[in-house]
Design an enzyme around this catalytic site. Structure first.
Site, short mmCIF file in Angstrom:
data_model
loop_
_atom_site.label_atom_id
_atom_site.label_comp_id
_atom_site.label_asym_id
_atom_site.label_seq_id
_atom_site.Cartn_x
_atom_site.Cartn_y
_atom_site.Cartn_z
N TYR A 46 0.83 -1.20 0.00
CA TYR A 46 0.00 0.00 0.00
C TYR A 46 0.87 1.25 0.00
CZ TYR A 46 0.67 0.95 5.03
OH TYR A 46 1.19 1.28 6.26
N ARG B 242 8.20 4.21 -4.67
CA ARG B 242 8.28 3.17 -3.63
C ARG B 242 7.29 2.05 -3.91
NH1 ARG B 242 7.53 4.92 2.46
NH2 ARG B 242 5.42 5.26 1.71
N ARG C 11 -7.65 -21.05 -2.51
CA ARG C 11 -6.61 -20.64 -1.57
C ARG C 11 -5.40 -21.55 -1.75
NH1 ARG C 11 -4.31 -21.50 3.36
NH2 ARG C 11 -4.24 -19.79 4.86
N LYS D 6 6.53 -2.02 1.81
CA LYS D 6 5.37 -1.44 2.49
C LYS D 6 4.16 -2.37 2.33
CE LYS D 6 3.06 3.04 3.13
NZ LYS D 6 3.18 3.16 4.58
N GLU E 59 11.91 2.19 14.37
CA GLU E 59 11.05 3.28 13.92
C GLU E 59 9.78 3.27 14.74
OE1 GLU E 59 9.90 2.48 9.80
OE2 GLU E 59 10.04 0.35 10.20
N LEU F 218 11.05 0.96 7.20
CA LEU F 218 10.45 1.42 5.95
C LEU F 218 11.21 2.67 5.49
CD1 LEU F 218 8.08 0.96 3.97
CD2 LEU F 218 6.97 2.87 5.11
N1 PLP Z 1 7.68 3.64 9.00
C1 PLP Z 1 6.56 2.90 9.02
C2 PLP Z 1 6.58 1.58 9.71
C3 PLP Z 1 5.39 3.36 8.40
O1 PLP Z 1 4.27 2.61 8.41
C4 PLP Z 1 5.41 4.63 7.77
C5 PLP Z 1 4.21 5.15 7.10
O2 PLP Z 1 3.17 4.55 7.08
C6 PLP Z 1 6.60 5.38 7.79
C7 PLP Z 1 7.72 4.84 8.41
C8 PLP Z 1 6.68 6.73 7.14
O3 PLP Z 1 6.71 6.62 5.75
P1 PLP Z 1 6.20 7.78 4.81
O4 PLP Z 1 6.99 8.99 5.17
O5 PLP Z 1 6.49 7.31 3.45
O6 PLP Z 1 4.74 7.96 5.11
#
Ligand code: PLP
Length: 286
Positions: free
Chosen positions: A33, A52, A101, A150, A182, A206
């Site tokens: 997503y 991304r 499935r 993501k 994070e 991420l």
């Molecule tokens: N880290 C994680 C785990 C996230 O889920 C997100 C955004 O959903 C981010 C960092 C920040 O990413 P972005 O700046 O692309 O929204």
């Protein structure tokens, strides 16, 4: 008001939109997503999110549902049809719904599922929380090992958010091998003696689109940036802390595990970065 959503080529009222029970997003969390913010009816850093998305799809060998040009047109149409001024657009892509499935990926004939929906957030850029800051707790990072993709596997971050709420905090920072990875849905930073410190890119976090932009603007403004791991204890002793994401932009963190950071109030570096980020990214919004 009923929203208009986008599902597999059609714009529909949200109440009429349907996805198969065999969809691999539902059965296997086999989906990716993106979340793009909208300010004054324009998409913030769409190019970054599209890039991304292509990477996430590539890492999972998942077919793209359309070209990135088509995706931009769909995003714009969603803004228009929903009269979206300030808010967020969610884009979800899954490996589709094969007939049965099966753990193995379906053959090439299975069309990916694509869904877009909007969430209106009037005054998104002027959130009062940005003035007061948020409080975080630390929790062990128990997610899978490819956090650079993501994916829609967001159960552990949801659990961590609930742990934060139960502790009377706003969010959680996840910790692995003694270092902060994070936040549940954002990248984490500290500021010490003028240097902005945030974890280096790897499969552990991420690769935030907002992170990339904020670090670029920070460097352009001659601020010192260190991309390296830091501990929760180092964070508690920092002058400032903050997080970044497409929905929160730059958000100050004023408390970590009950310990006030710096003065206990949002700091000047986070405030300045928020200002620069909003100013600069509005200029390139489409
Ligand atoms: N880290 C994680 C785990 C996230 O889920 C997100 C955004 O959903 C981010 C960092 C920040 O990413 P972005 O700046 O692309 O929204």
């Amino acid at each position: 008001m009923t929203r208009t959503v986008y599902v597999n080529g059609e714009y529909l009222p949200e109440t009429e939109a349907k996805v198969s029970i065999f969809d691999r997003g539902f059965l296997f969390a086999d989906g990716v997503y993106e979340v793009t913010s909208v300010l004054d009816g324009k998409l913030i850093d769409f190019a970054g999110h599209a890039k991304r998305l292509e990477r996430s799809l590539g890492e999972l060998e998942m077919p793209a549902p359309c070209t990135m040009e088509e995706l931009l047109a769909i995003h714009r149409e969603m803004v228009a049809r929903n009269g979206l001024v300030d808010g967020l657009i969610y884009l979800q892509v899954t490996r589709g719904a094969p007939a049965d499935r099966d753990f193995a990926y379906p053959d090439a004939g299975t069309e990916p599922t694509i869904v877009l929906f909007t969430q209106s957030k009037p005054g998104l850029a002027d959130s009062p929380v940005a003035k007061s800051g948020i409080r975080v707790i630390t929790v062990p990072d128990q997610r899978w090992g490819r956090r650079d993709i993501k994916t829609v596997q967001l159960l552990y971050p949801s659990m961590a958010k609930m742990m934060a709420k139960a502790a009377g905090a706003d969010d959680a920072w996840m910790v692995e091998d003694g270092s902060v990875t994070e936040g549940t849905s954002n990248n984490a930073y500290i500021v010490k003696d003028g240097a902005i410190v945030t974890r280096h890119l790897s499969t552990d976090i991420l690769h935030g689109i907002t992170r990339a932009a904020v670090l670029r603007f920070a460097r352009e403004a001659q601020m010192r940036v260190e991309e390296r791991a830091f501990t929760a204890e180092e964070a508690q002793a920092a002058d400032e802390a903050f997080v970044t994401s497409a929905s929160a932009f730059v958000m100050p963190v004023v408390e970590i595990d009950g310990q006030a950071i710096g003065s206990g109030r949002p700091g000047p570096v986070a405030a300045r970065l928020r200002e620069i980020y909003l100013e600069e990214s509005r200029l390139t919004a489409v």
